[in-house]
Design an enzyme around this catalytic site. Structure first.
Site, PDB file in Angstrom:
ATOM      1  N   CYS A 132       0.661  -1.488  -0.201  1.00 42.15           N
ATOM      2  CA  CYS A 132      -0.354   0.174  -0.155  1.00 42.15           C
ATOM      3  C   CYS A 132       0.988   0.958   0.447  1.00 42.15           C
ATOM      4  CB  CYS A 132      -0.721   0.113   1.467  1.00 42.15           C
ATOM      5  SG  CYS A 132      -1.989   1.058   1.483  1.00 42.15           S
ATOM      6  N   CYS A 135       0.239   4.090   1.870  1.00 45.38           N
ATOM      7  CA  CYS A 135      -0.195   3.975   3.463  1.00 45.38           C
ATOM      8  C   CYS A 135       1.433   3.794   4.309  1.00 45.38           C
ATOM      9  CB  CYS A 135      -0.900   2.398   4.161  1.00 45.38           C
ATOM     10  SG  CYS A 135      -2.469   1.668   3.316  1.00 45.38           S
ATOM     11  N   ASP A 136       1.982   4.012   3.582  1.00 44.25           N
ATOM     12  CA  ASP A 136       3.768   3.561   3.775  1.00 44.25           C
ATOM     13  C   ASP A 136       4.645   4.602   3.064  1.00 44.25           C
ATOM     14  OD1 ASP A 136       2.559   1.655   5.408  1.00 44.25           O
ATOM     15  OD2 ASP A 136       3.138   0.137   3.816  1.00 44.25           O
TER      16      ASP A 136
END
Ligand code: NAP
Length: 301
Positions: A132, A135-136
């Site tokens: 992701c 997200c990261d």
């Protein structure tokens, strides 16, 4: 006994909830991350949802969820292990040991990221390996990163990461992309993006954290340093909990028509778990609505 249990709180499940609430059904949504919103919440931007030309996936997921909740939808944290088709009802067995009964079920559990199965992928997950980018990505600001894949997700991830990271190397196993040409062109124009086609990821290296990857090209295997590897090679349907039912499956996807009816009466498949031509947000929300139409018909009989 509920009229309906919706398994999965992504776009399909939440849309089903909106329609179920408006139809006056007694229902609950079972969601394994307890929060809901689904895969769309990891998309940086969504540009193909009609009427909302530029919205973040997180905002759109949240908006769909709030809509369902405002109409009275109840989202309950639960991991579903199995669905049983009993004579007069469906029984949903939960990982907690409890079970829930309903007259109908909409299975809308979506899909999860496909794994490559290469060395280092599992052991370095969360330590440089990610599925992701949204997200990261921020953890790798100013660093060199890889993105693997040639579909929409990979190209969108690479575009997003190119604005944060020092360099992005996209590795794709073919030289033709599934992602639209315009987006690939945009990626090619980025100064800090390197696209390697006809190449595969052989291994992710690093002890405590990712420090690079082995890339196989026609010229041989070469090691390249990087701090992260974002894998975006598609997804696999989350249908294991349905495997005890006499449903038809195709590569793990549930075979059901546009009406979302499966081979078992009263069980409907909506969203990315359904075998279909186009897995997009718009088709997921359409499934949610169609499945509830099927549920109300079934309950009349
Ligand atoms: P996808 O379209 O299935 O693409 C997966 C990519 O990974 C393909 O390029 C595939 O290569 C590659 N791949 C698969 N297995 C591999 C392996 N073992 N090793 C190396 N490469 C591998 O998946 P996606 O990009 O996640 O998209 C899924 C769906 O969501 C699509 O319908 C897409 O249009 C949609 N989506 C839309 C948007 C948007 O509109 N903004 C954003 C994200 C996703 P090959 O091409 O060689 O098969």
């Amino acid at each position: 006994m509920y009229d309906l249990v919706i398994i999965g709180g992504g776009a399909a499940g939440l849309t089903a909830a909106v329609y179920a609430a408006r139809a006056g059904l007694d229902f609950v949504i079972l969601e394994q991350d307890g929060w809901g919103g689904g895969q769309i919440t990891s998309a940086h931007t969504v540009e193909n949802y009609p009427g909302l030309p530029n919205i973040s996936g997180a905002d759109l997921g949240e908006a769909i969820k709030s809509h369902a909740v405002s109409l009275g939808a109840k989202i309950v944290f639960a991991i579903v292990d199995e669905v049983r088709n009993c004579a007069d009802y469906k029984e949903i067995l939960l990982h907690s040991g409890d079970s829930v009964r309903a007259k109908t079920v909409i299975a809308a559990t979506g899909a999860s990221p496909r794994k490559l199965g290469v060395d280092g992928e599992k052991t370095l997950l969360g330590r440089g390996v990610s599925y992701c980018a949204v997200c990261d990505g921020a953890f790798f600001e100013g660093k060199d990163v890889f993105v693997i894949g040639g579909g929409d997700t990979a190209v969108e991830d690479a575009l997003y990461l190119s604005s944060i990271c020092k360099s992005v190397t996209l590795v794709h196993r073919r030289d033709v992309f599934r992602a639209p040409k315009t987006r690939v062109e945009l990626l090619r124009e980025k100064d800090n993006v390197n696209i390697i086609c006809n190449a595969t990821l052989n291994k992710i290296t690093g002890e405590e954290r990712v420090d690079g990857a082995d890339i196989q090209t026609a010229d041989g295997n070469r090691h390249m340093a990087a701090s992260a590897v974002f894998i975006a090679v598609g997804s696999e349907p989350a249908t294991a909990y349905l495997s005890g039912l006499p449903l038809d499956f195709d590569n793990g996807y549930v075979v059901a028509g546009e009406d979302c009816k499966t081979a078992v009466g009263g069980i409907f498949a909506a969203g990315d778990i359904r075998k279909k031509q186009l897995r997009q947000l718009v088709t997921a929300v359409a499934d949610g609505a169609n499945a509830v139409a099927g549920v109300t018909d079934y309950l009349k009989d």
